[in-house]
Design an enzyme around this catalytic site. Structure first.
Site, PDB file in Angstrom:
ATOM      1  N   LYS A 195      25.709  61.923  -1.407  1.00 19.33           N
ATOM      2  CA  LYS A 195      24.361  61.968  -0.814  1.00 19.33           C
ATOM      3  C   LYS A 195      24.410  62.920   0.384  1.00 19.33           C
ATOM      4  O   LYS A 195      24.917  62.588   1.447  1.00 19.33           O
ATOM      5  CB  LYS A 195      23.955  60.560  -0.348  1.00 19.33           C
ATOM      6  CG  LYS A 195      22.475  60.277  -0.349  1.00 19.33           C
ATOM      7  CD  LYS A 195      21.649  61.093   0.617  1.00 19.33           C
ATOM      8  CE  LYS A 195      21.641  60.527   2.006  1.00 19.33           C
ATOM      9  NZ  LYS A 195      20.897  61.398   2.960  1.00 19.33           N
ATOM     10  N   GLU A 269      34.097  58.781   9.363  1.00 19.96           N
ATOM     11  CA  GLU A 269      34.382  59.890  10.276  1.00 19.96           C
ATOM     12  C   GLU A 269      33.133  60.059  11.133  1.00 19.96           C
ATOM     13  O   GLU A 269      32.103  60.530  10.646  1.00 19.96           O
ATOM     14  CB  GLU A 269      34.705  61.147   9.445  1.00 19.96           C
ATOM     15  CG  GLU A 269      35.536  62.136  10.210  1.00 19.96           C
ATOM     16  CD  GLU A 269      34.669  63.102  10.986  1.00 19.96           C
ATOM     17  OE1 GLU A 269      34.366  62.793  12.155  1.00 19.96           O
ATOM     18  OE2 GLU A 269      34.295  64.137  10.432  1.00 19.96           O
ATOM     19  N   CYS A 303      31.513  67.326  15.279  1.00 23.98           N
ATOM     20  CA  CYS A 303      31.937  66.006  15.759  1.00 23.98           C
ATOM     21  C   CYS A 303      33.127  66.134  16.710  1.00 23.98           C
ATOM     22  O   CYS A 303      33.273  65.340  17.632  1.00 23.98           O
ATOM     23  CB  CYS A 303      32.268  65.105  14.588  1.00 23.98           C
ATOM     24  SG  CYS A 303      33.295  65.881  13.352  1.00 23.98           S
ATOM     25  N   GLU A 400      27.455  61.544  22.919  1.00 23.55           N
ATOM     26  CA  GLU A 400      27.587  62.750  22.089  1.00 23.55           C
ATOM     27  C   GLU A 400      26.241  63.482  22.081  1.00 23.55           C
ATOM     28  O   GLU A 400      25.235  62.968  21.599  1.00 23.55           O
ATOM     29  CB  GLU A 400      27.971  62.338  20.658  1.00 23.55           C
ATOM     30  CG  GLU A 400      28.261  63.522  19.770  1.00 23.55           C
ATOM     31  CD  GLU A 400      28.711  63.126  18.364  1.00 23.55           C
ATOM     32  OE1 GLU A 400      28.093  62.228  17.775  1.00 23.55           O
ATOM     33  OE2 GLU A 400      29.675  63.720  17.869  1.00 23.55           O
TER      34      GLU A 400
HETATM   35  P1  NDP Z   1      23.226  60.088  10.542  1.00 22.44           P
HETATM   36  O1  NDP Z   1      24.465  59.332  10.793  1.00 22.44           O
HETATM   37  O2  NDP Z   1      21.933  59.347  10.554  1.00 22.44           O
HETATM   38  O3  NDP Z   1      23.283  60.831   9.130  1.00 22.44           O
HETATM   39  C1  NDP Z   1      24.443  61.104   8.383  1.00 22.44           C
HETATM   40  C2  NDP Z   1      24.170  60.840   6.901  1.00 22.44           C
HETATM   41  O4  NDP Z   1      23.934  59.438   6.681  1.00 22.44           O
HETATM   42  C3  NDP Z   1      22.908  61.526   6.369  1.00 22.44           C
HETATM   43  O5  NDP Z   1      23.126  61.873   5.029  1.00 22.44           O
HETATM   44  C4  NDP Z   1      21.881  60.430   6.479  1.00 22.44           C
HETATM   45  O6  NDP Z   1      20.739  60.637   5.695  1.00 22.44           O
HETATM   46  C5  NDP Z   1      22.666  59.233   6.049  1.00 22.44           C
HETATM   47  N1  NDP Z   1      22.155  57.936   6.494  1.00 22.44           N
HETATM   48  C6  NDP Z   1      21.252  57.668   7.486  1.00 22.44           C
HETATM   49  N2  NDP Z   1      21.070  56.345   7.596  1.00 22.44           N
HETATM   50  C7  NDP Z   1      21.871  55.762   6.675  1.00 22.44           C
HETATM   51  C8  NDP Z   1      22.140  54.396   6.313  1.00 22.44           C
HETATM   52  N3  NDP Z   1      21.566  53.371   6.936  1.00 22.44           N
HETATM   53  N4  NDP Z   1      23.037  54.168   5.328  1.00 22.44           N
HETATM   54  C9  NDP Z   1      23.660  55.180   4.692  1.00 22.44           C
HETATM   55  N5  NDP Z   1      23.445  56.483   4.995  1.00 22.44           N
HETATM   56  C10 NDP Z   1      22.561  56.763   5.974  1.00 22.44           C
HETATM   57  O7  NDP Z   1      23.160  61.275  11.550  1.00 22.44           O
HETATM   58  P2  NDP Z   1      21.869  62.024  12.070  1.00 22.44           P
HETATM   59  O8  NDP Z   1      21.618  63.151  11.179  1.00 22.44           O
HETATM   60  O9  NDP Z   1      20.714  61.081  12.283  1.00 22.44           O
HETATM   61  O10 NDP Z   1      22.350  62.512  13.496  1.00 22.44           O
HETATM   62  C11 NDP Z   1      22.273  61.626  14.613  1.00 22.44           C
HETATM   63  C12 NDP Z   1      23.424  61.843  15.538  1.00 22.44           C
HETATM   64  O11 NDP Z   1      24.630  61.540  14.851  1.00 22.44           O
HETATM   65  C13 NDP Z   1      23.620  63.267  15.998  1.00 22.44           C
HETATM   66  O12 NDP Z   1      22.839  63.547  17.101  1.00 22.44           O
HETATM   67  C14 NDP Z   1      25.086  63.299  16.310  1.00 22.44           C
HETATM   68  O13 NDP Z   1      25.305  62.803  17.596  1.00 22.44           O
HETATM   69  C15 NDP Z   1      25.675  62.351  15.301  1.00 22.44           C
HETATM   70  N6  NDP Z   1      26.244  63.046  14.132  1.00 22.44           N
HETATM   71  C16 NDP Z   1      27.579  63.105  14.020  1.00 22.44           C
HETATM   72  C17 NDP Z   1      28.140  63.776  12.973  1.00 22.44           C
HETATM   73  C18 NDP Z   1      29.597  63.879  12.810  1.00 22.44           C
HETATM   74  O14 NDP Z   1      30.073  64.749  12.088  1.00 22.44           O
HETATM   75  N7  NDP Z   1      30.356  63.009  13.408  1.00 22.44           N
HETATM   76  C19 NDP Z   1      27.338  64.469  11.973  1.00 22.44           C
HETATM   77  C20 NDP Z   1      25.920  64.293  12.139  1.00 22.44           C
HETATM   78  C21 NDP Z   1      25.425  63.614  13.191  1.00 22.44           C
HETATM   79  P3  NDP Z   1      19.507  61.446   6.360  1.00 22.44           P
HETATM   80  O15 NDP Z   1      19.957  62.858   6.494  1.00 22.44           O
HETATM   81  O16 NDP Z   1      18.390  61.313   5.443  1.00 22.44           O
HETATM   82  O17 NDP Z   1      19.229  60.781   7.686  1.00 22.44           O
END
Ligand code: NDP
Length: 489
Positions: A195, A269, A303, A400
């Site tokens: 996904k 992660e 990250c 972050e």
């Molecule tokens: P999320 O953790 O919400 O998204 C990561 C993935 O999880 C996306 O595919 C998202 O779908 C999906 N997702 C969201 N909610 C759920 C759920 N309840 N169960 C399963 N999957 C889910 O990150 P965001 O994009 O909202 O970013 C928010 C913050 O997270 C950023 O500002 C940053 O600080 C951090 N982040 C960290 C990352 C890393 O690599 N460690 C990467 C991205 C973000 P969808 O895209 O539709 O929301």
């Protein structure tokens, strides 16, 4: 001699890069894109779609199917059948051939992937072309090599695959994260339902097309575009034996709660707030390059970004002077221009978050600096920003930001550097800049971080394990260690 040295200097100061736009005609974006289930593209069962936009212009790029529960059920059923009937029984040497083929096709279609990634994500073409795409291919090559050698991976004499892997990935490295998830899972004999993030679905769909082109048996890889609800449904599905997630700590915790007690294997992660530590004996120019790459690479949407600079007090001023001068030379703008260093922020939501935290930094008393920098009128943009006078209690030192924002703190002794570096709920990465090897070893033993870079930063290799401590998650991806998450040894 017609020009004086003073005149020559003026000419240099006036000199600007001419635009060097990457052609986009290598990419054909279909206006409507289906889910990839059982080897075929098809609309969502309820016909729902959403738009993905170019964050640099806010122009819609395409409509993409939005997966619901029925689609998750269908994808997991296809992956289960492919696991039982085809992929698990297939000898490792045969599975390897598919992985090699996928790697080769990614290389062949590299420019197409790079342009599509920059269009959908906003990252500079130089980064998608030189980092994301080659590393994605490298992951498939690397794990192809393991597929027929699993019994030598140090995980027991007869390691077995787990079944269907449900994999949820973020928007910061859409293709690369897909490769990190799919390659080890497939090499180990699992089938996958992936996904991608809602704002960056296009390269995952192109990768699905590559799977078709490689003749991968139907159902071995399935791609479900959609939102968080689709991710939640996938993670909770009883047919999934293994969950792998990269994203925010908040969602990671929710997934851990869903999976608890189900017997599913889980790797998380999550976020980070890495310290990049510069000592007084560090080669300054090299360290400045490492600081810039550490926080401004990929607009800071990393990250493991070096978002907290810890600089030894005695050299703080000269290091910061050179850092500001270097940041003044960064070029922000069109991600598809080959000269661009800083592209667009991936979404309005993320831009708002970066703005909010930066305002909090000012309100809490830190000093904010950005170079003079004209932001494009449309799209999502944030200038490279440095905060000095940051204290450990400030939100910009603890949370972050996930944007091009650096928080600078100082230290006097190595002990103080360790204490400040470890004063975070996260523990994903850290950087050390010093001339002394003994100091690197001393520090790296004390830093609570999954990865410690010495005199470099943000270096990745498929053979090298990557992962965190504490709120940065658990499990490792990459290398031999990355196989353990997908095998029942
Ligand atoms: P999320 O953790 O919400 O998204 C990561 C993935 O999880 C996306 O595919 C998202 O779908 C999906 N997702 C969201 N909610 C759920 C759920 N309840 N169960 C399963 N999957 C889910 O990150 P965001 O994009 O909202 O970013 C928010 C913050 O997270 C950023 O500002 C940053 O600080 C951090 N982040 C960290 C990352 C890393 O690599 N460690 C990467 C991205 C973000 P969808 O895209 O539709 O929301």
């Amino acid at each position: 001699m017609t020009s004086t040295p003073a005149r020559a200097l003026e000419d240099i100061a006036d000199w600007a890069y001419a635009p060097a736009p990457q052609a986009t005609d290598v990419v054909r974006i279909s206006p409507e894109n289906g889910l990839f289930i059982n080897g075929e593209f098809a609309p969502a069962a309820d016909g729902r779609q959403f738009a993905t936009v170019n964050p640099a212009t806010e122009a819609p790029l395409a409509q993409v199917a939005e997966a619901g529960q029925a689609d998750v059920d269908r994808a997991v059923a296809a992956a289960t059948a492919a696991y039982e009937l085809v992929w698990r029984p297939m000898p490792g040497a045969e599975r390897a051939k598919y992985l090699y083929r996928i790697a080769r096709i990614i290389q062949e279609r590299a420019r197409e992937f790079a342009v599509l990634e920059s269009l959908d994500n906003g990252k500079p073409i130089r980064e998608s072309r030189d980092v994301d795409v080659p590393l994605a291919a490298a992951h498939f090559f690397y794990y192809a090599g393991w597929a027929d050698k699993l019994e030598y991976a140090g995980l027991g004499p007869a390691p077995r695959p787990l079944g269907v892997a449900g994999q949820v990935i973020p928007w910061n490295f859409p293709l690369l994260m897909a490769a990190w998830k799919l390659a080890p899972a497939l090499a180990a004999g699992n089938t996958c339902v992936l996904k991608p993030a809602e704002t960056t679905p296009l390269t995952a769909l192109l990768l699905a097309e590559v799977c078709q082109q490689a003749g991968l048996p139907p159902g071995v890889v399935n791609v479900l575009t959609g939102d968080g609800a689709a991710g939640a449904a996938l993670v909770a599905h009883p047919g999934v034996s293994k969950v792998a997630f990269t994203g925010s700590t908040e969602v990671g915790k929710a997934i851990a709660r869903t999976v608890a007690g189900t017997g599913k294997k889980l790797t998380l992660e999550l976020g980070g707030k890495a310290a990049n530590i510069v000592f007084d004996d560090a080669p300054v120019d090299q360290a400045v390059e490492g600081i810039v790459g550490g926080i401004f690479f990929n607009q800071g949407h990393v990250c493991c970004a070096g978002s907290r600079l810890l600089v030894q007090e005695s050299v703080a001023e000269p290091v910061l002077d050179r850092l500001r001068r270097r940041v003044e030379t960064l070029r922000l703008g069109d991600p598809l221009d080959k000269n661009t260093d800083i592209g667009a922020i991936n979404s309005r939501v993320q831009l708002d978050k970066i703005r909010e935290l930066s305002q909090a930094g000012e309100q809490e008393g830190a000093e904010r600096w950005s170079p003079p920098c004209q932001l494009p009128e449309r799209g999502f943009w944030f200038p490279p920003t440095i905060f000095t006078g940051v204290s450990q209690s400030h939100r910009i030192a603890r949370e972050e930001i996930f944007g091009p924002v650096l928080s600078v703190l100082t230290f006097r002794t190595p002990e103080e550097a360790v204490a400040k570096a470890n004063n975070t709920p996260y523990g994903l990465s850290a950087g050390i800049w010093t001339d002394k090897g003994s100091r690197i070893l001393w520090l790296s033993r004390r830093l609570r971080a999954g990865v410690v870079w010495a005199n470099t930063f943000n270096k990745f290799d498929p053979a090298s394990p990557f992962g965190g401590y504490r709120e940065s998650g658990y499990g490792r991806e990459g290398g031999r260690h990355g196989l353990a998450a997908y095998l029942d040894a």
